[in-house]
Design a protein around this motif. Structure first.
Motif, mmCIF file in Angstrom:
data_model
loop_
_atom_site.group_PDB
_atom_site.id
_atom_site.type_symbol
_atom_site.label_atom_id
_atom_site.label_comp_id
_atom_site.label_asym_id
_atom_site.label_seq_id
_atom_site.Cartn_x
_atom_site.Cartn_y
_atom_site.Cartn_z
ATOM 1 N N SER A 3 0.816 -1.211 0.000
ATOM 2 C CA SER A 3 0.000 0.000 0.000
ATOM 3 C C SER A 3 0.857 1.271 0.000
ATOM 4 C CB SER A 3 -0.941 0.002 1.204
ATOM 5 O OG SER A 3 -0.201 0.022 2.403
ATOM 6 N N TYR A 4 2.171 1.127 0.142
ATOM 7 C CA TYR A 4 3.077 2.273 0.153
ATOM 8 C C TYR A 4 3.813 2.392 -1.175
ATOM 9 C CZ TYR A 4 2.504 2.353 5.205
ATOM 10 O OH TYR A 4 1.991 2.428 6.464
ATOM 11 N N PRO A 5 4.130 3.618 -1.586
ATOM 12 C CA PRO A 5 4.961 3.797 -2.790
ATOM 13 C C PRO A 5 6.362 3.234 -2.545
ATOM 14 C CG PRO A 5 4.033 5.895 -2.053
ATOM 15 C CD PRO A 5 3.714 4.884 -1.011
ATOM 16 N N THR A 6 7.006 2.806 -3.606
ATOM 17 C CA THR A 6 8.344 2.221 -3.511
ATOM 18 C C THR A 6 9.320 3.149 -2.800
ATOM 19 O OG1 THR A 6 7.958 0.955 -5.518
ATOM 20 C CG2 THR A 6 10.247 1.274 -4.877
ATOM 21 N N ALA A 7 9.282 4.433 -3.109
ATOM 22 C CA ALA A 7 10.209 5.388 -2.489
ATOM 23 C C ALA A 7 10.028 5.426 -0.975
ATOM 24 C CB ALA A 7 10.019 6.779 -3.078
ATOM 25 N N GLU A 11 12.759 4.458 1.872
ATOM 26 C CA GLU A 11 13.068 5.414 2.940
ATOM 27 C C GLU A 11 12.931 4.760 4.315
ATOM 28 O OE1 GLU A 11 11.383 9.519 4.930
ATOM 29 O OE2 GLU A 11 10.742 9.016 2.903
ATOM 30 N N LEU A 12 11.874 4.010 4.522
ATOM 31 C CA LEU A 12 11.680 3.332 5.803
ATOM 32 C C LEU A 12 12.773 2.297 6.070
ATOM 33 C CD1 LEU A 12 7.806 2.892 5.752
ATOM 34 C CD2 LEU A 12 9.119 4.397 7.259
ATOM 35 N N LEU A 13 13.169 1.559 5.042
ATOM 36 C CA LEU A 13 14.260 0.594 5.206
ATOM 37 C C LEU A 13 15.556 1.293 5.590
ATOM 38 C CD1 LEU A 13 13.590 -1.829 2.216
ATOM 39 C CD2 LEU A 13 13.359 -2.344 4.651
ATOM 40 N N PHE A 14 15.852 2.411 4.945
ATOM 41 C CA PHE A 14 17.064 3.168 5.280
ATOM 42 C C PHE A 14 17.012 3.637 6.732
ATOM 43 C CE2 PHE A 14 18.533 3.006 1.086
ATOM 44 C CZ PHE A 14 19.754 3.644 0.978
ATOM 45 N N LEU A 17 17.296 0.340 8.976
ATOM 46 C CA LEU A 17 18.476 -0.510 8.826
ATOM 47 C C LEU A 17 19.796 0.261 8.818
ATOM 48 C CD1 LEU A 17 17.109 -2.992 6.143
ATOM 49 C CD2 LEU A 17 17.292 -3.334 8.610
ATOM 50 N N LEU A 18 19.781 1.490 8.311
ATOM 51 C CA LEU A 18 21.015 2.281 8.265
ATOM 52 C C LEU A 18 21.003 3.458 9.228
ATOM 53 C CD1 LEU A 18 21.757 2.354 4.417
ATOM 54 C CD2 LEU A 18 22.904 0.994 6.183
ATOM 55 N N GLY A 19 19.863 3.725 9.849
ATOM 56 C CA GLY A 19 19.782 4.807 10.816
ATOM 57 C C GLY A 19 19.783 6.190 10.198
ATOM 58 N N ARG A 20 19.438 6.288 8.930
ATOM 59 C CA ARG A 20 19.418 7.584 8.253
ATOM 60 C C ARG A 20 18.423 7.529 7.100
ATOM 61 N NH1 ARG A 20 21.864 7.687 3.270
ATOM 62 N NH2 ARG A 20 23.240 5.959 2.750
ATOM 63 N N THR A 21 18.110 8.697 6.557
ATOM 64 C CA THR A 21 17.273 8.741 5.366
ATOM 65 C C THR A 21 18.169 8.645 4.129
ATOM 66 O OG1 THR A 21 17.356 11.152 5.333
ATOM 67 C CG2 THR A 21 15.480 10.147 6.467
ATOM 68 N N PRO A 22 17.611 8.267 2.994
ATOM 69 C CA PRO A 22 18.427 8.232 1.773
ATOM 70 C C PRO A 22 19.013 9.613 1.473
ATOM 71 C CG PRO A 22 16.336 7.113 1.420
ATOM 72 C CD PRO A 22 16.253 7.787 2.750
#
Length: 66
Positions: A3-7, A11-14, A17-22
């Motif tokens: 239900s969410y756009p790919t972008a 962004e949520l994964l970043f 998992l990486l502790g930052r936004t793209p």
């Protein structure tokens, strides 16, 4: 997820998992292609296996906001 756009998913994964936004649209596009072509599991694996993830968190540290 669907239900969410790919972008937004990237962004949520970043963030988680990486502790930052793209940093830029290229990162969103790069991981967005992996998400579209291979799915969520492959995208998570690509992020966790990245050099950035290894240098900041390695095998022993839980990701945190940087």
């Amino acid at each position: 997820l669907y239900s969410y756009p790919t972008a937004k998913v990237v962004e949520l994964l970043f963030r988680h998992l990486l502790g930052r936004t793209p940093a830029n649209s290229e990162e969103i596009n790069q991981y967005g292609r992996i998400l579209a072509d291979s799915g969520l599991r492959a995208t998570v694996t690509a992020i966790v296996n990245s050099a950035e993830y290894s240098s900041y968190f390695g095998e022993e540290v839980v990701p945190y906001t940087r």
